[in-house]
Design a protein around this motif. Structure first.
Motif, PDB file in Angstrom:
ATOM      1  N   VAL A  39       0.856  -1.182   0.000  1.00 32.30           N
ATOM      2  CA  VAL A  39       0.000   0.000   0.000  1.00 32.30           C
ATOM      3  C   VAL A  39       0.890   1.228   0.000  1.00 32.30           C
ATOM      4  O   VAL A  39       2.085   1.143   0.305  1.00 32.30           O
ATOM      5  CB  VAL A  39      -0.942   0.019   1.221  1.00 32.30           C
ATOM      6  CG1 VAL A  39      -1.924  -1.144   1.153  1.00 32.30           C
ATOM      7  CG2 VAL A  39      -0.156  -0.029   2.529  1.00 32.30           C
ATOM      8  N   THR A  40       0.319   2.353  -0.359  1.00 31.88           N
ATOM      9  CA  THR A  40       1.093   3.594  -0.401  1.00 31.88           C
ATOM     10  C   THR A  40       0.365   4.677   0.372  1.00 31.88           C
ATOM     11  O   THR A  40      -0.866   4.721   0.380  1.00 31.88           O
ATOM     12  CB  THR A  40       1.321   4.068  -1.842  1.00 31.88           C
ATOM     13  OG1 THR A  40       0.044   4.229  -2.485  1.00 31.88           O
ATOM     14  CG2 THR A  40       2.153   3.085  -2.629  1.00 31.88           C
ATOM     15  N   ALA A  41       1.135   5.527   1.025  1.00 35.38           N
ATOM     16  CA  ALA A  41       0.575   6.695   1.705  1.00 35.38           C
ATOM     17  C   ALA A  41       0.653   7.881   0.768  1.00 35.38           C
ATOM     18  O   ALA A  41       1.674   8.102   0.110  1.00 35.38           O
ATOM     19  CB  ALA A  41       1.344   6.983   2.992  1.00 35.38           C
ATOM     20  N   GLY A  42      -0.384   8.622   0.689  1.00 34.49           N
ATOM     21  CA  GLY A  42      -0.400   9.806  -0.158  1.00 34.49           C
ATOM     22  C   GLY A  42      -0.873  11.025   0.620  1.00 34.49           C
ATOM     23  O   GLY A  42      -2.020  11.038   1.063  1.00 34.49           O
ATOM     24  N   GLY A  88      -1.025  16.601  11.899  1.00 36.59           N
ATOM     25  CA  GLY A  88      -2.215  17.422  11.669  1.00 36.59           C
ATOM     26  C   GLY A  88      -2.700  17.396  10.235  1.00 36.59           C
ATOM     27  O   GLY A  88      -3.798  17.855   9.944  1.00 36.59           O
ATOM     28  N   ASN A  89      -1.894  16.866   9.336  1.00 35.92           N
ATOM     29  CA  ASN A  89      -2.276  16.814   7.928  1.00 35.92           C
ATOM     30  C   ASN A  89      -3.022  15.525   7.615  1.00 35.92           C
ATOM     31  O   ASN A  89      -2.887  14.509   8.294  1.00 35.92           O
ATOM     32  CB  ASN A  89      -1.034  16.923   7.038  1.00 35.92           C
ATOM     33  CG  ASN A  89       0.009  15.866   7.360  1.00 35.92           C
ATOM     34  OD1 ASN A  89       0.439  15.758   8.509  1.00 35.92           O
ATOM     35  ND2 ASN A  89       0.434  15.097   6.369  1.00 35.92           N
ATOM     36  N   GLN A  90      -3.852  15.600   6.559  1.00 35.84           N
ATOM     37  CA  GLN A  90      -4.628  14.452   6.135  1.00 35.84           C
ATOM     38  C   GLN A  90      -3.848  13.639   5.114  1.00 35.84           C
ATOM     39  O   GLN A  90      -3.226  14.194   4.205  1.00 35.84           O
ATOM     40  CB  GLN A  90      -5.945  14.904   5.494  1.00 35.84           C
ATOM     41  CG  GLN A  90      -6.879  15.649   6.415  1.00 35.84           C
ATOM     42  CD  GLN A  90      -7.563  14.725   7.394  1.00 35.84           C
ATOM     43  OE1 GLN A  90      -7.862  13.579   7.081  1.00 35.84           O
ATOM     44  NE2 GLN A  90      -7.805  15.217   8.594  1.00 35.84           N
ATOM     45  N   ILE A  91      -3.870  12.307   5.263  1.00 37.02           N
ATOM     46  CA  ILE A  91      -3.265  11.437   4.256  1.00 37.02           C
ATOM     47  C   ILE A  91      -4.234  10.306   3.949  1.00 37.02           C
ATOM     48  O   ILE A  91      -5.155  10.018   4.724  1.00 37.02           O
ATOM     49  CB  ILE A  91      -1.904  10.865   4.700  1.00 37.02           C
ATOM     50  CG1 ILE A  91      -2.072   9.939   5.913  1.00 37.02           C
ATOM     51  CG2 ILE A  91      -0.909  11.962   4.988  1.00 37.02           C
ATOM     52  CD1 ILE A  91      -0.800   9.189   6.263  1.00 37.02           C
ATOM     53  N   THR A  92      -4.029   9.673   2.811  1.00 32.82           N
ATOM     54  CA  THR A  92      -4.824   8.519   2.402  1.00 32.82           C
ATOM     55  C   THR A  92      -3.892   7.359   2.126  1.00 32.82           C
ATOM     56  O   THR A  92      -2.896   7.508   1.401  1.00 32.82           O
ATOM     57  CB  THR A  92      -5.642   8.839   1.135  1.00 32.82           C
ATOM     58  OG1 THR A  92      -6.502   9.950   1.395  1.00 32.82           O
ATOM     59  CG2 THR A  92      -6.494   7.650   0.732  1.00 32.82           C
ATOM     60  N   VAL A  93      -4.178   6.208   2.724  1.00 31.95           N
ATOM     61  CA  VAL A  93      -3.415   4.988   2.460  1.00 31.95           C
ATOM     62  C   VAL A  93      -4.223   4.172   1.467  1.00 31.95           C
ATOM     63  O   VAL A  93      -5.387   3.844   1.717  1.00 31.95           O
ATOM     64  CB  VAL A  93      -3.153   4.189   3.745  1.00 31.95           C
ATOM     65  CG1 VAL A  93      -2.391   2.901   3.418  1.00 31.95           C
ATOM     66  CG2 VAL A  93      -2.363   5.034   4.745  1.00 31.95           C
TER      67      VAL A  93
END
Length: 804
Positions: free
Chosen positions: A136-139, A148-153
């Protein structure tokens, strides 16, 4: 399940309990394996900085602990994967068929054992844990220090790691992932909320404890994802993440244009650095020292006015246009150095060059000022992950944004005052784009029912809109009105002294009853059309339009032309004739197409120009001395003969007791009676007092008889005059059509015979119209009333008048 090793700077092992997998008689440092998760067929590398691997090595994969000697390979394990590369401190190999991942690509642990095969005794050199599964990758894969920032895996579509799970838990760790979520590990940093977006994606907020520890490169962390947040939640997968000393804002932008960004940090990373240097590096990490040579492509230097030091915590850069890889979003490392000579790396972060989402249209392009309706924004390069798009329409945020694909998303339009051509602004992580004149907010109404025949008489109509309770609905002056209009209502006075409006109403919806601020009911009158001034009904009994020497006609065609543009909308439905026999008898005007063109009900019988056509002014039917009326009654009857279905809609004119322009609404059984649109103003039945009749005589006397009174018929009486006898008055006397029998003195009831004239009807012509609410129904209200408004013409305001 063993703990998962962490890939980090210097490849320092962070393996929890790895020694338990090694035979007790072997003691050695644990190597590190990368990447974190490897699919079947993927390449894994075991690295051990303390090792000195011989020239020939073998790798064994097993679910059991590594034996001292290499075991015989079988189809069910252990497995001997092919070695693809080797150095004195590393061994690379391909994961063979045999080891399998968990459900939907979740990781499954295997032991990777390295043996010395050159000496022939297969001595175990070291071991670590291999996790087979779907990577999987984090973006984005890195972010600012302090989180505090939003990421999507995100996982690949063919390996939906998160499918079927009710919840997903996550932990950031600078150590190793535990086999379960409840594994004791003080280094774990747990996000407050993890949102499962789909079977292939979860979103989360980076915890505040994920901080950079200094130095130019990002501080490495591992994101560990588990099946649920309970203590026994099993490890699903993992992916690397870096905490940058500095962050780039915005973190992405269009590759086609220059974009200003700030590089900032909570730490004063620019202290003692008066003249920093900056490089952009694609496809790799930042060099340890400043330099624009090497690499493919070579680093891009940002110099001069494109680099400005604001203080110890912030640097402004102007990112130049960049190149994409395979036309996909391309990450660049933003590398900050102590100087632009040989300065050391002091900070780095990531900037993504991309095709910035560009809106091109909004459909529908207009909607109600109350908002709440669904719109679709069309364009290019929209993110498809939820939460990556924000937008405003007319300065107000869109809500419920739902990506459809990279070319469209839907949203709910917000409420907004009435305004044409407001601007749409779409923002994504890749930048902001504006679409001017994207949408119009209208003062809209919705009409139900939206069709009726003109013969229906009065039709109750429901209107849905806004601000109804604040409108002073009424019947005249400056009251608010509801008009049926052919097109867009224009109440401006045309200025010819007639009071006509530029585009006035053809009918009005009256008896307005607001139910609340958004709904009302009114009664639409279609059997009579309004005059050009909109102040009353059009009266066809008094209307004529003589087009002398003005008509061009073609034999066999129903279309006629007025050279001087003298056709009027009032001509519709009226009879037409020509002294030159240009048209056959019984012709009516079917439709007025424009001031210069009209359609007749029958084709012209001759061709020519400069012909004469007379419209209106002639009755269609004459009811000679047979109409009976009663004051205040809307029912009329015939003394002889009958009304016909064709009389419905026709208009009385020059008929005593019935106002000009009164129309017939319906016909009674047998045709003897008819219902009219307004009550009669006089009765045809009356009483004559002081009448003397003589037996056998056809003469009666009374001072009440007047010589010019029309004939009448006698009603029931005590004078011996037969009922129905015709009475013809003269001064002081009257002549009977039959002799009196017996005679006598007293009162005589008479029914005067009224001569009725029926002219062509004036209903609202068949066609498509719009109901329009106006806040002030007076002429020129739009010019004289600063608060004037009217509802807009939309598909929802359409009302169709049709035969059925």
């Amino acid at each position: 399940m063993p703990s998962i090793p962490t890939l980090r700077a210097g490849l320092i092992a962070g393996l929890t309990g790895a020694g338990l997998l090694v035979a007790p008689q072997v003691a050695m440092a644990a190597p590190v394996l990368g990447p974190l998760v490897v699919p079947v067929g993927g390449t894994a590398t075991i690295t051990d900085p303390a090792a000195n691997y011989p020239s020939t090595v073998a790798v064994q994969l097993s679910v059991a602990a590594c034996p001292v000697k290499i075991a015989l390979a079988t189809t069910t394990g252990p497995w001997i994967p092919p070695v693809t590369a080797k150095t004195s401190t590393s061994v690379s190999f391909t994961v063979p068929t045999g080891p399998v991942a968990g459900a939907n690509g979740a990781v499954k642990a295997y032991n990777a054992c390295v043996y010395d095969t050159a000496a022939g005794n297969s001595v175990l050199q070291g071991s670590t844990t291999l996790y087979v599964g779907a990577p999987v990758t984090a973006g984005p894969a890195s972010g600012p220090s302090g989180g505090g920032n939003q990421i999507t895996v995100t996982a690949k579509a063919d390996t939906p790691v998160f499918s079927g799970l009710t919840s997903v838990a996550a932990a950031f760790t600078a150590g190793a992932c535990g086999a379960t979520f409840g594994t004791a590990n003080p280094a774990n940093l747990v996000p407050a909320t993890v949102t499962k977006q789909s079977g292939t994606a979860v979103g989360l907020t980076v915890p505040s404890g994920v901080v950079a520890t200094g130095g130019g490169a990002p501080t490495p962390y591992t994101i560990c994802l588990y099946d649920g947040a309970g203590a026994t939640g099993a490890l699903l997968t993992a992916t690397p993440y870096g905490a940058n000393v500095a962050s780039v804002t915005p973190p992405a932008g269009s590759y086609l244009t220059s974009n200003a960004v700030s590089v900032s940090s909570p730490m004063p990373f620019l202290t003692g650095v008066p003249s920093p240097g900056a490089l952009l590096v694609a496809g790799g990490s930042c060099p340890a020292t400043y330099g624009t040579s090497g690499g493919n492509p070579a680093p891009i230097a940002i110099t001069g006015s494109a680099l400005r030091r604001i203080g110890a915590n912030k640097l402004l850069l102007n990112i130049p246009p960049l190149t994409l890889t395979n036309n996909q979003p391309t990450p660049y490392q933003v590398c900050i150095y102590a100087n632009a000579g040989t300065g050391a790396l002091i900070a780095s972060s990531t900037y993504t060059a991309a095709l910035t989402a560009t809106p091109t249209a909004v459909t529908p392009s207009a909607g109600p000022m109350s908002g709440g309706n669904t719109i679709t924004v069309l364009g290019t390069d929209f993110p498809t992950e939820p939460g990556r798009i924000t937008a405003t329409l007319g300065g107000v945020p869109l809500t419920n944004i739902q990506p459809i694909n990279d070319r469209a998303f839907t949203a709910q339009a917000p409420a907004h005052p009435v305004e044409d051509d407001v601007t749409l602004i779409v923002t994504t992580p890749m930048g902001t784009r504006t679409l001017v004149g994207a949408y119009s907010y209208l003062n809209m109404i919705r009409v139900s029912p939206n069709t009726a025949p003109s013969t229906a008489g009065n039709v109750d109509v429901m209107l849905q809109g806004s601000r109804f309770l604040s409108l002073p609905f009424g019947t005249g002056g400056t009251a608010a009105r509801i008009y049926l209009v052919n097109g867009v209502y224009n109440g401006a006075d045309v200025g010819d002294g007639s009071g006509a409006r530029a585009n006035g109403p053809v009918a009005e919806c009256v008896d307005v009853l607001p139910l609340n601020d958004e709904e009302l009911v009114c009664t639409l009158q279609l059997g009579r059309r309004l005059n050009a001034a909109g102040t009353g009904y059009f009266d066809p009994s008094t209307y004529t339009n003589n087009l002398d020497n003005d008509i061009v006609a073609t034999a066999g065609s129903r279309l006629v032309t007025s050279n001087t543009g003298r056709f009027s909308r009032n001509d519709t439905g009226l009879p037409a004739w020509s002294p030159t026999s240009m048209i056959p008898p019984g012709v009516t005007v079917t439709a007025v197409l424009s001031p210069t063109r009209a359609l007749l009900s029958k084709a012209a019988t001759m061709s020519g120009a400069g012909l004469t056509l007379n419209i209106g002014g002639q009755p269609l039917r004459q009811l000679g001395n047979v109409v009976v009326t009663t004051t205040g009654s809307t029912t009329v009857s015939l003394n002889s003969g009958s009304f016909t279905k064709a009389d419905i809609g026709r208009v009385f004119g020059n008929t005593t007791g019935i106002p000009n322009g009164t129309s017939i609404l319906s016909i009674g059984a047998g045709g003897n009676t008819a219902t009219i649109s307004v009550p009669a103003t006089a009765s045809s039945t009356f009483t004559v007092n002081g009448v003397t009749a003589t037996d056998g005589s056809s003469m009666i006397t009374s001072s009440a008889f007047v010589g010019n009174d029309p004939p009448a018929t006698a009603g029931v009486n005590t004078l011996g005059i037969p009922v129905g006898t015709m009475v013809i008055p003269s001064t002081g006397t009257a002549t009977l059509s039959a002799n009196a029998v017996g005679g006598g003195q007293g009162s005589l009831t008479l029914t005067r015979m009224v001569n009725g004239m029926l002219y062509a009807g004036a209903p609202v012509p068949d066609g498509s119209y719009h109901l329009t609410v106006v806040s002030n129904g007076a002429n020129d209200a739009a010019l004289s009333d600063p608060n004037y408004f009217q509802t807009d013409v939309t598909s929802n305001s359409t009302f169709t008048v049709a035969p059925f």
